[in-house]
Scaffold this motif. Sequence first.
Motif, PDB file in Angstrom:
ATOM      1  N   ARG A   1       0.912 -17.535   6.994  1.00 39.50           N
ATOM      2  CA  ARG A   1       0.837 -18.429   8.430  1.00 39.50           C
ATOM      3  C   ARG A   1       1.124 -17.177   9.257  1.00 39.50           C
ATOM      4  N   TYR A   2       1.948 -16.335   9.346  1.00 33.99           N
ATOM      5  CA  TYR A   2       2.357 -15.293  10.050  1.00 33.99           C
ATOM      6  C   TYR A   2       0.849 -14.484  10.650  1.00 33.99           C
ATOM      7  N   ALA A   3       0.468 -14.364   9.378  1.00 32.85           N
ATOM      8  CA  ALA A   3      -1.234 -13.543   9.640  1.00 32.85           C
ATOM      9  C   ALA A   3      -2.021 -14.151  10.541  1.00 32.85           C
ATOM     10  N   LYS A   4      -1.846 -15.369  10.796  1.00 38.03           N
ATOM     11  CA  LYS A   4      -2.883 -16.196  11.639  1.00 38.03           C
ATOM     12  C   LYS A   4      -2.407 -15.773  13.213  1.00 38.03           C
ATOM     13  N   THR A   5      -1.148 -15.252  13.328  1.00 39.82           N
ATOM     14  CA  THR A   5      -0.709 -14.790  14.690  1.00 39.82           C
ATOM     15  C   THR A   5      -1.236 -13.386  15.071  1.00 39.82           C
ATOM     16  N   LEU A   6      -1.738 -12.645  14.019  1.00 39.72           N
ATOM     17  CA  LEU A   6      -2.006 -11.385  14.380  1.00 39.72           C
ATOM     18  C   LEU A   6      -3.419 -10.854  14.820  1.00 39.72           C
TER      19      LEU A   6
ATOM     20  N   GLY B   1      -3.671 -14.263   4.383  1.00 45.27           N
ATOM     21  CA  GLY B   1      -3.925 -15.043   5.460  1.00 45.27           C
ATOM     22  C   GLY B   1      -4.727 -14.281   6.293  1.00 45.27           C
ATOM     23  N   LEU B   2      -5.114 -13.072   6.023  1.00 45.24           N
ATOM     24  CA  LEU B   2      -6.316 -12.310   6.577  1.00 45.24           C
ATOM     25  C   LEU B   2      -7.654 -12.290   5.785  1.00 45.24           C
ATOM     26  N   GLY B   3      -7.470 -13.071   4.560  1.00 45.22           N
ATOM     27  CA  GLY B   3      -8.649 -13.368   3.864  1.00 45.22           C
ATOM     28  C   GLY B   3      -8.843 -12.159   2.885  1.00 45.22           C
ATOM     29  N   ILE B   4      -7.978 -11.365   2.556  1.00 42.88           N
ATOM     30  CA  ILE B   4      -8.065 -10.310   1.730  1.00 42.88           C
ATOM     31  C   ILE B   4      -7.954 -10.871   0.202  1.00 42.88           C
ATOM     32  N   GLU B   5      -8.589 -10.878  -0.731  1.00 42.85           N
ATOM     33  CA  GLU B   5      -8.906 -11.342  -2.167  1.00 42.85           C
ATOM     34  C   GLU B   5      -8.101 -10.059  -3.113  1.00 42.85           C
ATOM     35  N   ASP B   6      -8.030  -8.752  -2.632  1.00 40.12           N
ATOM     36  CA  ASP B   6      -7.555  -7.995  -3.610  1.00 40.12           C
ATOM     37  C   ASP B   6      -6.126  -8.179  -3.919  1.00 40.12           C
ATOM     38  N   GLU B   7      -5.603  -7.531  -5.057  1.00 39.56           N
ATOM     39  CA  GLU B   7      -4.362  -7.764  -5.210  1.00 39.56           C
ATOM     40  C   GLU B   7      -3.411  -6.677  -4.510  1.00 39.56           C
ATOM     41  N   VAL B   8      -2.488  -7.345  -3.852  1.00 35.00           N
ATOM     42  CA  VAL B   8      -1.759  -6.407  -3.078  1.00 35.00           C
ATOM     43  C   VAL B   8      -0.457  -5.925  -3.644  1.00 35.00           C
ATOM     44  N   LEU B   9      -0.296  -4.593  -3.862  1.00 37.66           N
ATOM     45  CA  LEU B   9       0.815  -3.703  -4.574  1.00 37.66           C
ATOM     46  C   LEU B   9       1.587  -3.221  -3.503  1.00 37.66           C
TER      47      LEU B   9
ATOM     48  N   ALA C   1      -6.200   2.016  14.386  1.00 29.79           N
ATOM     49  CA  ALA C   1      -7.495   1.672  13.839  1.00 29.79           C
ATOM     50  C   ALA C   1      -7.750   0.084  14.015  1.00 29.79           C
ATOM     51  N   ASP C   2      -8.742  -0.548  13.508  1.00 29.12           N
ATOM     52  CA  ASP C   2      -8.895  -1.976  13.731  1.00 29.12           C
ATOM     53  C   ASP C   2      -8.096  -2.785  13.047  1.00 29.12           C
ATOM     54  N   GLY C   3      -7.466  -2.522  11.949  1.00 30.01           N
ATOM     55  CA  GLY C   3      -6.750  -3.326  11.015  1.00 30.01           C
ATOM     56  C   GLY C   3      -5.334  -3.709  11.447  1.00 30.01           C
ATOM     57  N   VAL C   4      -4.742  -4.261  10.820  1.00 32.45           N
ATOM     58  CA  VAL C   4      -3.244  -4.712  10.855  1.00 32.45           C
ATOM     59  C   VAL C   4      -2.620  -3.764  10.002  1.00 32.45           C
ATOM     60  N   CYS C   5      -1.712  -3.018  10.670  1.00 35.10           N
ATOM     61  CA  CYS C   5      -0.518  -2.436  10.072  1.00 35.10           C
ATOM     62  C   CYS C   5       0.732  -2.973   9.493  1.00 35.10           C
ATOM     63  N   LEU C   6       1.216  -3.187   8.349  1.00 36.18           N
ATOM     64  CA  LEU C   6       2.653  -3.460   7.988  1.00 36.18           C
ATOM     65  C   LEU C   6       3.113  -2.138   7.422  1.00 36.18           C
ATOM     66  N   ILE C   7       4.175  -2.080   8.084  1.00 34.67           N
ATOM     67  CA  ILE C   7       4.962  -0.770   7.811  1.00 34.67           C
ATOM     68  C   ILE C   7       6.437  -0.990   7.341  1.00 34.67           C
ATOM     69  N   GLU C   8       6.656  -0.722   5.943  1.00 35.45           N
ATOM     70  CA  GLU C   8       7.729  -0.868   5.432  1.00 35.45           C
ATOM     71  C   GLU C   8       8.768   0.569   5.521  1.00 35.45           C
ATOM     72  N   TRP C   9       9.919   0.337   5.747  1.00 34.81           N
ATOM     73  CA  TRP C   9      10.885   1.607   5.959  1.00 34.81           C
ATOM     74  C   TRP C   9      10.340   2.288   7.258  1.00 34.81           C
ATOM     75  N   ALA C  10       9.746   1.891   8.450  1.00 31.13           N
ATOM     76  CA  ALA C  10       9.306   2.258   9.686  1.00 31.13           C
ATOM     77  C   ALA C  10      10.533   3.193  10.296  1.00 31.13           C
ATOM     78  N   GLU C  11      11.557   2.817  10.031  1.00 27.24           N
ATOM     79  CA  GLU C  11      12.889   3.781  10.646  1.00 27.24           C
ATOM     80  C   GLU C  11      12.661   5.096  10.388  1.00 27.24           C
ATOM     81  N   ASN C  12      12.169   5.339   9.190  1.00 26.92           N
ATOM     82  CA  ASN C  12      11.995   7.120   8.874  1.00 26.92           C
ATOM     83  C   ASN C  12      10.959   7.651   9.421  1.00 26.92           C
ATOM     84  N   ILE C  13      10.000   7.062  10.163  1.00 29.59           N
ATOM     85  CA  ILE C  13       9.029   7.763  10.776  1.00 29.59           C
ATOM     86  C   ILE C  13       9.023   7.023  12.120  1.00 29.59           C
ATOM     87  N   SER C  14      10.251   6.805  12.897  1.00 22.66           N
ATOM     88  CA  SER C  14      10.220   6.243  14.154  1.00 22.66           C
ATOM     89  C   SER C  14       9.638   6.964  15.275  1.00 22.66           C
TER      90      SER C  14
END
Length: 133
Positions: free
Chosen positions: A18-23, A49-57, A96-109
């Motif tokens: 659902r959150y993807a629909k807000t991005l 939610g973004l329509g990606i069928e690939d397995e997300v790892l 870029a044109d995609g959505v970025c999801l960043i885990e542990w972003a504090e390490n590159i703040s």
Amino acid sequence: MAIYISESPEKTFEFGERYAKTLNRGDVVLLGGEMGAGKTVFAKGVAKGLGIEDEVLSPTYAYMNDYGGKLYHFDCYRLKCGEQAESLGLCDYFYADGVCLIEWAENISSVLPEKVKRVVIEKTESGRKIIYE
């Protein structure tokens, strides 16, 4: 700040979907939470939610996984500073044109864009997740 309570991994996935629909293309989302909080489950939901069928790892060892230019999923846990992210070319994806999801972003703040969104997933003793956006 909105708060969502997740009772299960399936609910965390559904919230991500659902959150993807807000991005919008170009959004950068900082995804916080301790190890095992459900960040990758949330990312899988966002991908669906973004329509990606690939397995997300989890991109722990790759630093970033690219899902067809629609989603860039980062794990910056092993990075020590923003300059490392720059030298790996990771910062280019923030603009870029995609959505970025960043885990542990504090390490590159130091190299993050000024305008970002934040989602934090917190584990509770009962096994529920509290998701703040």
